[in-house]
Design a protein around this motif. Structure first.
Motif, PDB file in Angstrom:
ATOM      1  N   LYS A 138       0.832  -1.209   0.000  1.00  0.00           N
ATOM      2  CA  LYS A 138       0.000   0.000   0.000  1.00  0.00           C
ATOM      3  C   LYS A 138       0.865   1.258   0.000  1.00  0.00           C
ATOM      4  O   LYS A 138       0.561   2.228  -0.690  1.00  0.00           O
ATOM      5  CB  LYS A 138      -0.935   0.010   1.216  1.00  0.00           C
ATOM      6  N   ILE A 139       1.950   1.227   0.783  1.00  0.00           N
ATOM      7  CA  ILE A 139       2.859   2.375   0.817  1.00  0.00           C
ATOM      8  C   ILE A 139       3.478   2.579  -0.559  1.00  0.00           C
ATOM      9  O   ILE A 139       3.587   3.701  -1.047  1.00  0.00           O
ATOM     10  CB  ILE A 139       3.949   2.178   1.899  1.00  0.00           C
ATOM     11  N   GLY A 140       3.874   1.470  -1.201  1.00  0.00           N
ATOM     12  CA  GLY A 140       4.449   1.561  -2.550  1.00  0.00           C
ATOM     13  C   GLY A 140       3.449   2.122  -3.549  1.00  0.00           C
ATOM     14  O   GLY A 140       3.799   2.946  -4.395  1.00  0.00           O
ATOM     15  N   GLU A 141       2.181   1.667  -3.451  1.00  0.00           N
ATOM     16  CA  GLU A 141       1.145   2.182  -4.351  1.00  0.00           C
ATOM     17  C   GLU A 141       0.920   3.670  -4.111  1.00  0.00           C
ATOM     18  O   GLU A 141       0.763   4.442  -5.060  1.00  0.00           O
ATOM     19  CB  GLU A 141      -0.155   1.406  -4.138  1.00  0.00           C
ATOM     20  N   THR A 142       0.885   4.072  -2.845  1.00  0.00           N
ATOM     21  CA  THR A 142       0.684   5.487  -2.517  1.00  0.00           C
ATOM     22  C   THR A 142       1.847   6.321  -3.036  1.00  0.00           C
ATOM     23  O   THR A 142       1.645   7.409  -3.595  1.00  0.00           O
ATOM     24  CB  THR A 142       0.539   5.663  -0.990  1.00  0.00           C
ATOM     25  N   ALA A 143       3.048   5.806  -2.874  1.00  0.00           N
ATOM     26  CA  ALA A 143       4.228   6.527  -3.366  1.00  0.00           C
ATOM     27  C   ALA A 143       4.191   6.646  -4.886  1.00  0.00           C
ATOM     28  O   ALA A 143       4.498   7.703  -5.440  1.00  0.00           O
ATOM     29  CB  ALA A 143       5.502   5.825  -2.915  1.00  0.00           C
ATOM     30  N   ALA A 144       3.787   5.566  -5.563  1.00  0.00           N
ATOM     31  CA  ALA A 144       3.705   5.611  -7.024  1.00  0.00           C
ATOM     32  C   ALA A 144       2.644   6.612  -7.473  1.00  0.00           C
ATOM     33  O   ALA A 144       2.852   7.370  -8.426  1.00  0.00           O
ATOM     34  CB  ALA A 144       3.394   4.220  -7.571  1.00  0.00           C
ATOM     35  N   LYS A 145       1.503   6.638  -6.774  1.00  0.00           N
ATOM     36  CA  LYS A 145       0.434   7.576  -7.130  1.00  0.00           C
ATOM     37  C   LYS A 145       0.905   9.015  -6.895  1.00  0.00           C
ATOM     38  O   LYS A 145       0.659   9.894  -7.722  1.00  0.00           O
ATOM     39  CB  LYS A 145      -0.816   7.289  -6.308  1.00  0.00           C
ATOM     40  N   ALA A 146       1.585   9.235  -5.774  1.00  0.00           N
ATOM     41  CA  ALA A 146       2.097  10.582  -5.480  1.00  0.00           C
ATOM     42  C   ALA A 146       3.108  11.000  -6.543  1.00  0.00           C
ATOM     43  O   ALA A 146       3.099  12.151  -7.002  1.00  0.00           O
ATOM     44  CB  ALA A 146       2.734  10.615  -4.094  1.00  0.00           C
TER      45      ALA A 146
ATOM     46  N   ASP B  24       3.214   9.955  -9.653  1.00  0.00           N
ATOM     47  CA  ASP B  24       2.468  10.245 -10.877  1.00  0.00           C
ATOM     48  C   ASP B  24       1.793  11.618 -10.796  1.00  0.00           C
ATOM     49  O   ASP B  24       1.787  12.374 -11.771  1.00  0.00           O
ATOM     50  CB  ASP B  24       1.413   9.161 -11.130  1.00  0.00           C
ATOM     51  N   ASP B  25       1.222  11.936  -9.618  1.00  0.00           N
ATOM     52  CA  ASP B  25       0.582  13.243  -9.442  1.00  0.00           C
ATOM     53  C   ASP B  25       1.601  14.370  -9.573  1.00  0.00           C
ATOM     54  O   ASP B  25       1.327  15.399 -10.195  1.00  0.00           O
ATOM     55  CB  ASP B  25      -0.107  13.330  -8.073  1.00  0.00           C
ATOM     56  N   ILE B  26       2.777  14.175  -8.994  1.00  0.00           N
ATOM     57  CA  ILE B  26       3.821  15.200  -9.080  1.00  0.00           C
ATOM     58  C   ILE B  26       4.260  15.390 -10.526  1.00  0.00           C
ATOM     59  O   ILE B  26       4.391  16.524 -11.005  1.00  0.00           O
ATOM     60  CB  ILE B  26       5.022  14.827  -8.181  1.00  0.00           C
ATOM     61  N   LEU B  27       4.472  14.281 -11.223  1.00  0.00           N
ATOM     62  CA  LEU B  27       4.896  14.371 -12.626  1.00  0.00           C
ATOM     63  C   LEU B  27       3.824  15.040 -13.483  1.00  0.00           C
ATOM     64  O   LEU B  27       4.134  15.848 -14.364  1.00  0.00           O
ATOM     65  CB  LEU B  27       5.234  12.980 -13.169  1.00  0.00           C
ATOM     66  N   ALA B  28       2.548  14.704 -13.228  1.00  0.00           N
ATOM     67  CA  ALA B  28       1.457  15.331 -13.979  1.00  0.00           C
ATOM     68  C   ALA B  28       1.413  16.832 -13.701  1.00  0.00           C
ATOM     69  O   ALA B  28       1.221  17.640 -14.618  1.00  0.00           O
ATOM     70  CB  ALA B  28       0.123  14.683 -13.614  1.00  0.00           C
ATOM     71  N   GLY B  29       1.607  17.215 -12.438  1.00  0.00           N
ATOM     72  CA  GLY B  29       1.626  18.635 -12.083  1.00  0.00           C
ATOM     73  C   GLY B  29       2.780  19.367 -12.740  1.00  0.00           C
ATOM     74  O   GLY B  29       2.622  20.488 -13.234  1.00  0.00           O
ATOM     75  N   GLN B  30       3.949  18.731 -12.753  1.00  0.00           N
ATOM     76  CA  GLN B  30       5.106  19.345 -13.394  1.00  0.00           C
ATOM     77  C   GLN B  30       4.864  19.509 -14.894  1.00  0.00           C
ATOM     78  O   GLN B  30       5.197  20.547 -15.476  1.00  0.00           O
ATOM     79  CB  GLN B  30       6.360  18.497 -13.161  1.00  0.00           C
ATOM     80  N   LYS B  31       4.255  18.507 -15.512  1.00  0.00           N
ATOM     81  CA  LYS B  31       3.974  18.579 -16.946  1.00  0.00           C
ATOM     82  C   LYS B  31       2.983  19.707 -17.232  1.00  0.00           C
ATOM     83  O   LYS B  31       3.167  20.483 -18.173  1.00  0.00           O
ATOM     84  CB  LYS B  31       3.406  17.244 -17.432  1.00  0.00           C
TER      85      LYS B  31
END
Length: 113
Positions: free
Chosen positions: A49-57, A59-66
Protein backbone atom coordinates in the motif's frame (compact mmCIF):
# COMPACT_ATOMS: atom_id res chain seq x y z
CA UNK A 1 -6.45 -58.17 39.24
CA UNK A 2 -8.05 -54.97 40.35
CA UNK A 3 -4.64 -53.64 41.13
CA UNK A 4 -3.47 -54.54 37.63
CA UNK A 5 -6.45 -52.80 36.09
CA UNK A 6 -5.75 -49.81 38.31
CA UNK A 7 -2.11 -49.70 37.25
CA UNK A 8 -3.04 -50.08 33.56
CA UNK A 9 -5.64 -47.36 34.01
CA UNK A 10 -3.11 -45.10 35.70
CA UNK A 11 -0.51 -45.75 32.98
CA UNK A 12 -3.20 -45.10 30.36
CA UNK A 13 -4.19 -41.87 32.11
CA UNK A 14 -0.54 -40.75 32.27
CA UNK A 15 -0.10 -41.60 28.56
CA UNK A 16 -3.28 -39.71 27.67
CA UNK A 17 -2.16 -36.73 29.74
CA UNK A 18 1.25 -36.81 28.03
CA UNK A 19 -0.32 -37.06 24.60
CA UNK A 20 -2.72 -34.24 25.49
CA UNK A 21 0.20 -32.04 26.64
CA UNK A 22 2.14 -32.88 23.46
CA UNK A 23 -0.92 -32.06 21.36
CA UNK A 24 -1.40 -28.74 23.23
CA UNK A 25 2.28 -27.84 22.70
CA UNK A 26 2.09 -28.57 18.97
CA UNK A 27 -1.16 -26.60 18.77
CA UNK A 28 0.43 -23.56 20.48
CA UNK A 29 3.45 -23.82 18.18
CA UNK A 30 1.20 -24.00 15.10
CA UNK A 31 -0.81 -21.00 16.37
CA UNK A 32 2.40 -19.05 16.96
CA UNK A 33 3.60 -19.83 13.44
CA UNK A 34 0.20 -18.82 12.03
CA UNK A 35 0.32 -15.52 13.92
CA UNK A 36 3.82 -14.81 12.64
CA UNK A 37 2.72 -15.62 9.09
CA UNK A 38 -0.27 -13.30 9.51
CA UNK A 39 2.01 -10.52 10.76
CA UNK A 40 4.33 -11.00 7.78
CA UNK A 41 1.34 -10.90 5.42
CA UNK A 42 0.05 -7.70 7.03
CA UNK A 43 3.51 -6.17 6.84
CA UNK A 44 3.81 -7.10 3.16
CA UNK A 45 0.34 -5.68 2.49
CA UNK A 46 1.27 -2.44 4.25
CA UNK A 47 4.50 -2.16 2.24
CA UNK A 48 2.48 -2.74 -0.94
CA UNK A 49 0.00 0.00 0.00
CA UNK A 50 2.86 2.38 0.82
CA UNK A 51 4.45 1.56 -2.55
CA UNK A 52 1.14 2.18 -4.35
CA UNK A 53 0.68 5.49 -2.52
CA UNK A 54 4.23 6.53 -3.37
CA UNK A 55 3.71 5.61 -7.02
CA UNK A 56 0.43 7.58 -7.13
CA UNK A 57 2.10 10.58 -5.48
CA UNK A 58 4.95 10.39 -7.98
CA UNK A 59 2.47 10.24 -10.88
CA UNK A 60 0.58 13.24 -9.44
CA UNK A 61 3.82 15.20 -9.08
CA UNK A 62 4.90 14.37 -12.63
CA UNK A 63 1.46 15.33 -13.98
CA UNK A 64 1.63 18.63 -12.08
CA UNK A 65 5.11 19.34 -13.39
CA UNK A 66 3.97 18.58 -16.95
CA UNK A 67 0.95 20.85 -16.57
CA UNK A 68 3.09 23.69 -15.17
CA UNK A 69 5.56 23.27 -18.03
CA UNK A 70 2.73 23.42 -20.58
CA UNK A 71 1.35 26.55 -18.91
CA UNK A 72 4.80 28.14 -18.83
CA UNK A 73 5.33 27.30 -22.51
CA UNK A 74 1.93 28.80 -23.35
CA UNK A 75 2.73 31.99 -21.39
CA UNK A 76 6.14 32.22 -23.05
CA UNK A 77 4.51 31.80 -26.45
CA UNK A 78 1.94 34.52 -25.71
CA UNK A 79 4.71 36.83 -24.49
CA UNK A 80 6.65 36.18 -27.69
CA UNK A 81 3.55 36.81 -29.82
CA UNK A 82 2.69 39.99 -27.97
CA UNK A 83 6.26 41.29 -28.14
CA UNK A 84 6.18 40.74 -31.91
CA UNK A 85 2.90 42.63 -32.21
CA UNK A 86 3.91 45.56 -30.06
CA UNK A 87 6.05 47.69 -32.31
CA UNK A 88 6.44 51.09 -30.55
CA UNK A 89 6.16 53.06 -33.80
CA UNK A 90 2.99 51.21 -34.82
CA UNK A 91 1.57 51.77 -31.38
CA UNK A 92 2.29 55.49 -31.54
CA UNK A 93 0.73 55.72 -34.99
CA UNK A 94 -2.32 53.84 -33.85
CA UNK A 95 -2.68 56.09 -30.79
CA UNK A 96 -2.22 59.18 -32.98
CA UNK A 97 -4.92 57.93 -35.37
CA UNK A 98 -7.27 57.44 -32.43
CA UNK A 99 -6.51 60.94 -31.14
CA UNK A 100 -6.97 62.41 -34.64
CA UNK A 101 -10.28 60.55 -34.99
CA UNK A 102 -11.50 61.90 -31.66
CA UNK A 103 -10.40 65.43 -32.61
CA UNK A 104 -12.19 65.16 -35.98
CA UNK A 105 -15.37 64.00 -34.25
CA UNK A 106 -15.10 66.81 -31.70
CA UNK A 107 -14.47 69.40 -34.43
CA UNK A 108 -17.35 68.04 -36.52
CA UNK A 109 -19.66 68.26 -33.56
CA UNK A 110 -18.59 71.84 -32.80
CA UNK A 111 -18.91 72.88 -36.44
CA UNK A 112 -22.55 71.78 -36.60
CA UNK A 113 -23.54 74.08 -33.76
Amino acid sequence: MNELIGVIGAVGAVLLAGLWALFQRKLRKAQSMAEKAEQRAQSAELRLKIGETAAKAKDDILAGQKERKEQKDMVDQKIAESSQKEDPDEKREEQQQIVDGINDLFNARNAVR
